[in-house]
Design an enzyme around this catalytic site. Structure first.
Site, short mmCIF file in Angstrom:
data_model
loop_
_atom_site.label_atom_id
_atom_site.label_comp_id
_atom_site.label_asym_id
_atom_site.label_seq_id
_atom_site.Cartn_x
_atom_site.Cartn_y
_atom_site.Cartn_z
N ARG A 1 -1.09 8.88 21.29
CA ARG A 1 -1.49 7.70 20.51
C ARG A 1 -2.76 7.06 21.06
NH1 ARG A 1 1.76 5.79 16.26
NH2 ARG A 1 0.87 3.72 16.45
N PHE B 1 0.81 -1.22 0.00
CA PHE B 1 0.00 0.00 0.00
C PHE B 1 0.85 1.28 0.00
CE2 PHE B 1 0.45 -1.55 4.39
CZ PHE B 1 1.01 -0.45 5.02
N HIS C 1 -1.65 11.29 12.00
CA HIS C 1 -0.41 10.54 12.24
C HIS C 1 0.10 10.94 13.61
CE1 HIS C 1 3.72 9.11 11.90
NE2 HIS C 1 4.07 10.27 12.42
N1 UDP Z 1 -1.42 1.88 6.85
C1 UDP Z 1 -2.31 1.24 5.99
N2 UDP Z 1 -2.47 -0.12 6.09
C2 UDP Z 1 -1.77 -0.87 6.97
C3 UDP Z 1 -0.87 -0.23 7.84
C4 UDP Z 1 -0.72 1.14 7.74
O1 UDP Z 1 -2.95 1.89 5.18
O2 UDP Z 1 -1.94 -2.10 7.01
C5 UDP Z 1 -1.24 3.34 6.74
C6 UDP Z 1 -2.07 4.10 7.78
O3 UDP Z 1 -2.52 5.31 7.19
C7 UDP Z 1 -1.06 4.34 8.88
C8 UDP Z 1 0.22 4.58 8.07
O4 UDP Z 1 0.12 3.66 6.99
O5 UDP Z 1 -1.41 5.43 9.70
C9 UDP Z 1 1.49 4.34 8.85
O6 UDP Z 1 1.48 3.02 9.35
P1 UDP Z 1 2.01 2.67 10.81
O7 UDP Z 1 2.15 1.19 10.90
O8 UDP Z 1 3.22 3.49 11.14
O9 UDP Z 1 0.77 3.08 11.76
P2 UDP Z 1 0.57 4.35 12.73
O10 UDP Z 1 1.89 4.58 13.42
O11 UDP Z 1 0.16 5.50 11.85
O12 UDP Z 1 -0.51 3.93 13.68
MG MG Z 2 3.76 4.78 12.62
#
Ligand code: UDP
Ligand code: MG
Length: 174
Positions: A97, A62, A131
């Protein structure tokens, strides 16, 4: 005296948050953490910045859609921008968070920002409104990407002075 675990965190209000007019709601919700905002700016996200910000996800299927999403390619003008904020305070990362909620908006607590306002797009990207940095090292890397020291109203990381010669800069005409 107790040692306070003062941390910084980068928060981004993503283009869906701007398009859905959620900026005020999000700031109000995040204010429950009783932290201090030490930086704030609204900006267009270059492809370079988007890819660098999410570089740890570059091998994910993605990734392309995620870069498009954070650059506003899904939401279009005038929402092709993000609001970037730096929060500072005790245990800032955990507090923020928790209020933001889990990454997957379908699994997030319904009273969290992502649970209340997020969705999964038909292409499978978690359009989750905000984020938030997930640990202090990530926060430092991200804050240094999104902000210069002059844009932060606190001394958060060591800085140095350099003298630049012949640097082009845009200034107000009058
Ligand atoms: N994301 C997604 N699908 C997934 C994991 C992540 O679309 O399976 C996107 C989502 O927008 C997320 C961003 O990628 O906020 C960054 O991913 P991360 O694992 O760092 O999650 P976060 O720290 O934002 O909770
Ligand atoms: Mg992250």
């Amino acid at each position: 005296m107790t040692d306070k675990n003062v941390q910084q965190a980068l928060v981004l209000i993503k283009p869906d948050g701007l398009k859905k007019s959620l900026t005020g709601n999000i700031l109000t919700k995040l204010s429950e953490a009783k932290l201090c905002i030490v930086g704030a700016r609204v900006l267009h996200v270059s492809e370079e910045l988007a890819k660098e910000h999410y570089k740890q996800l570059s091998d994910k299927p993605f990734f392309g859609e995620l870069v498009k999403y954070i650059r506003g390619g899904i939401h279009g003008e005038p929402y092709d921008r993000v609001m970037a904020l730096v929060y500072q305070g005790e245990n800032a990362i955990d507090k923020l968070r928790k209020i933001a909620g889990s990454t997957n908006p379908e699994e997030a607590d319904p009273v969290s920002i992502r649970g209340a306002y997020g969705r999964i797009t038909t292409k499978g990207v978690y359009e989750n409104v905000v984020h938030c940095s997930s640990d202090p090292a990530e926060a430092e890397r991200e804050i240094k990407l999104w902000f210069t020291p002059d844009e932060i109203a606190a001394d958060i990381y060591p800085t140095k002075k350099i003298v630049l010669d012949k640097v082009e800069q845009t200034v107000w005409e009058k």
